[in-house]
Design an enzyme around this catalytic site. Structure first.
Site, short mmCIF file in Angstrom:
data_model
loop_
_atom_site.label_atom_id
_atom_site.label_comp_id
_atom_site.label_asym_id
_atom_site.label_seq_id
_atom_site.Cartn_x
_atom_site.Cartn_y
_atom_site.Cartn_z
N ASP A 90 -2.61 4.48 -2.74
CA ASP A 90 -3.56 5.34 -1.75
C ASP A 90 -3.92 6.66 -2.51
O ASP A 90 -3.09 7.28 -2.76
CB ASP A 90 -2.95 5.41 -0.58
CG ASP A 90 -3.76 6.05 0.55
OD1 ASP A 90 -4.81 5.18 0.78
OD2 ASP A 90 -3.48 7.12 0.97
N GLU B 122 -6.48 3.91 -5.78
CA GLU B 122 -7.90 4.04 -5.20
C GLU B 122 -8.46 5.67 -5.78
O GLU B 122 -7.41 6.77 -5.82
CB GLU B 122 -7.40 4.49 -3.52
CG GLU B 122 -8.96 4.77 -2.82
CD GLU B 122 -8.72 5.35 -1.46
OE1 GLU B 122 -9.33 5.04 -0.53
OE2 GLU B 122 -7.42 5.91 -1.20
N HIS C 152 -10.82 -1.65 5.08
CA HIS C 152 -10.30 -1.08 6.11
C HIS C 152 -10.87 0.29 6.48
O HIS C 152 -10.89 0.82 7.39
CB HIS C 152 -8.94 -1.17 6.18
CG HIS C 152 -8.42 -0.09 5.65
ND1 HIS C 152 -8.46 -0.37 4.02
CD2 HIS C 152 -7.73 1.07 5.47
CE1 HIS C 152 -7.79 0.71 3.39
NE2 HIS C 152 -7.42 1.61 4.25
N ASP C 153 -11.89 0.67 5.50
CA ASP C 153 -12.23 2.15 5.42
C ASP C 153 -13.94 1.75 5.57
O ASP C 153 -14.48 2.90 5.54
CB ASP C 153 -11.94 2.97 4.06
CG ASP C 153 -10.53 3.18 4.16
OD1 ASP C 153 -9.83 3.27 5.33
OD2 ASP C 153 -9.99 3.48 3.25
N ASP D 21 0.84 -1.16 -0.05
CA ASP D 21 0.01 0.10 -0.17
C ASP D 21 0.94 1.16 0.13
O ASP D 21 1.59 1.38 0.97
CB ASP D 21 -0.94 -0.02 1.26
CG ASP D 21 -2.09 0.55 0.97
OD1 ASP D 21 -2.15 1.74 0.40
OD2 ASP D 21 -3.17 0.17 1.85
C1 NOJ Z 1 -7.28 6.08 1.87
C2 NOJ Z 1 -7.14 5.00 2.98
O1 NOJ Z 1 -7.80 3.82 2.67
C3 NOJ Z 1 -7.43 5.37 4.36
O2 NOJ Z 1 -7.33 4.19 5.30
C4 NOJ Z 1 -6.53 6.48 4.77
O3 NOJ Z 1 -7.17 7.33 6.05
C5 NOJ Z 1 -6.52 7.65 3.68
N1 NOJ Z 1 -6.69 7.23 2.54
C6 NOJ Z 1 -5.52 8.61 3.90
O4 NOJ Z 1 -4.36 8.04 3.57
#
Ligand code: NOJ
Length: 560
Positions: A205, A260, A335-336, A103
């Site tokens: 990311d 992402e 995880h989000d 990541d």
């Molecule tokens: C996306 C990530 O998936 C998330 O967990 C993170 O808080 C933010 N980007 C900032 O890097």
């Protein structure tokens, strides 16, 4: 479809397992998962049948945002172990024919990264232009919304040089200035460092945010906060930078990448992943993730926000984008987000197992690379904590603190947010029924879900009807059937508000997938001879009679 078969690529055919190392397995008793823990569980990961592990950030970090604030891109976070542990883990994965993608967080660094420490020292420091600064003599910078800031303000005043720096996320995550070619060179060097070590690619990311309008124009007054974000995602030079990244890095390695991609649309999608443009291989969007989240403010939940017909349209529209070019991804948890079963299925005792299997049938039978988040293979569910003491996530904590400072209703926030908080998906892996679910022998960094004594890997290994065994079967089914990977996708009974049904077809082979997303029986309107067609897999012994499907039924038929 014909085109996609010509464009066959190994990375389109893989099943990806997302591993959150902090919560996977602790071996040194500090309550935090570590790489030795991953090594201990390599055989388990292999037993799932997955081909790629996407590991959340494991680089050195003060962990303001759990590793998404990196202070050294070439070192392993001390809590997770050492570079030797990393090498051993990578070797172990490769020996099992599993690839590793890391990541990479390069929209921002930690404020404890040496570049930022230098940058804030003086206005003429060589690292000054590594970040976005606004000199205070110019007055206050035009407002920009920050997603993790207590005051929701992306500009932080720094007295040292009488200037503000820019941070989309928390104030400990200053944004890198990608307009500076040196920053881009540094990033490419970091990427090559890890690829040369033998990793197999990256999850990038918030890659859509790297290019910004650095004039930072004032925002139109009438805009809602949630609409401000596009002002600094999908910026003017994004495609140039991705093409440069491809030229400098990706073109030199046989590796995998997934971005992402905030605010991507079906219209702009191919600009990123059309092979001929030499940018990315794939990305993931968020169009389907709004279920259960309030439209007005995505820190709050909204139980009523679920329209399956609309939801099906989203997947259908995205599938159409990639019929001839590019390639998609599919996921229901990470995880989000809160847990897949709680969000899209039904986490009651009666339906948890059934709906988890149903959702796995969905993820693993769509035309896109499937991503499965650790814990979902056993159907882990939300904790729904309503007490702030339980939370570790900067997102929740800072929003709560902001409300508190403004004297607003923090309790109402917690009640609502509990169902969608990110910590729901970050609780430790439930390995067995021993204390702390076999995750650690001390106090875990985030409380283990109270249901671990019955919902755990060991119990499911012993139960042939478990989610775990079903998941493994479904993974094999996908991997052994090119039709499920490359075959065309067509919705069946599109207006059905309970059933998500579609065909997958390649050459002379055709499957019909029927998924009941509801807790009541549902009738499929179709001419296809469902009842006489052989069932390839199902979560019921008899999922359907006379085209009436059981609650949360999942079936794949082979159409003769
Ligand atoms: C996306 C990530 O998936 C998330 O967990 C993170 O808080 C933010 N980007 C900032 O890097």
């Amino acid at each position: 479809m014909y085109q996609q078969l010509i464009n066959k690529k190994w990375w389109k055919e893989k099943v990806v397992y997302q591993l959150y190392p902090r919560s996977f397995k602790d071996t040194n008793g500090d309550g935090i998962g570590d790489l030795k823990g991953v090594i201990e569980k390599l055989d388990y990961i292999q037993s799932l049948g997955v081909d790629v592990v996407w590991m959340n950030p494991i680089f050195e970090s003060p962990n303001d945002d759990m590793g998404y604030d990196i202070s050294d891109y070439k070192a392993i976070m001390k809590e997770f172990g050492s570079m030797e542990d990393f090498d051993e883990m990578l070797k172990g994965l490769h020996e099992r024919d599993i690839k590793l993608i890391m990541d990479l967080v390069v929209n921002h660094t930690s404020d404890e990264h040496p570049w930022f420490k230098e940058s804030r020292k003086s206005r003429d420091n060589p690292y000054r232009d590594y970040y976005h600064w606004w000199d205070a003599e110019k007055g206050e910078p035009p407002y920009r919304w920050s997603i993790f800031d207590e005051q929701s303000n992306a500009w932080k005043y720094d007295a040292c040089t009488n200037s503000y720096y820019f941070h989309i996320f928390s104030e400990k995550q200053p944004d890198l200035n990608w307009e500076n070619p040196k920053v881009r060179e540094e990033v490419y060097a970091i990427m090559k460092f890890w690829l040369d070590k033998g990793i197999d690619g990256f999850r990038l990311d918030v890659i859509a945010c790297i290019s910004k309008d650095t004039n930072f124009p004032a925002l139109p007054k009438e805009m809602e906060a949630s609409e401000w974000f596009p002002y600094y995602a999908q910026g003017p030079n994004l495609h140039d930078y991705l093409q440069e990244m491809h030229r400098e890095v990706f073109s030199k390695y046989d590796c995998m990448n997934v971005g992402e991609m905030s605010f991507v649309t079906t219209e702009s999608a191919l600009l990123f992943v059309d092979e001929e443009r030499n940018e990315l291989q794939s990305f993931y969007h968020f169009d389907h993730t709004g279920v259960g989240v309030s439209k007005e403010n995505f820190m709050y939940s909204d139980e009523g926000n679920w329209d399956l017909v609309e939801w099906k349209k989203i997947f259908d529209n995205w599938d159409k984008v990639f019929v001839e070019k590019g390639w998609g991804t599919i996921y229901l948890g990470n995880h989000d987000m809160s847990r897949m079963v709680s969000r899209f299925g039904n986490d009651s005792e009666a339906f948890r197992t059934l709906s988890a299997k149903m959702l796995h049938t969905f993820i693993l039978s769509m035309r896109a690379t499937p991503y499965i988040y650790n814990g979902d293979e056993i159907g882990m569910v939300n904790t729904n904590h309503t007490n702030i003491e339980y939370y570790q996530d900067v997102y929740t904590i800072n929003y709560y603190n902001g409300l508190k400072q403004k004297g607003e209703d923090c309790e109402a926030f917690l009640q609502s947010h509990a169902k969608i908080s990110r910590d729901n998906a970050r609780t430790p892996m439930q390995w067995d029924s021993s204390l702390q679910a076999g995750f650690t022998n001390s106090n875990p960094w985030l409380a283990v879900h109270s249901n671990y004594t019955s919902l755990n890997v060991a119990a499911q290994e012993n139960d042939p009807d478990s989610v775990l065994h079903y998941f493994r079967k479904m993974v094999q089914l996908r991997k052994n059937n090119e039709t499920l990977i490359y075959g065309s996708f067509e919705l069946v009974d599109q207006s059905n508000a309970q059933l998500f049904a579609y065909t997958r077809q390649l050459n002379n082979e055709q499957f019909l997938v029927v998924l009941n997303f509801s807790a009541t029986p549902a009738i499929l309107q179709t001419d296809i001879q469902v009842d006489s067609s052989p069932i390839i897999i199902s979560n019921y012994a008899t999922p359907c009679q006379n085209k009436v499907f059981e609650p949360y039924a999942a079936v794949i038929y082979k159409i003769q």
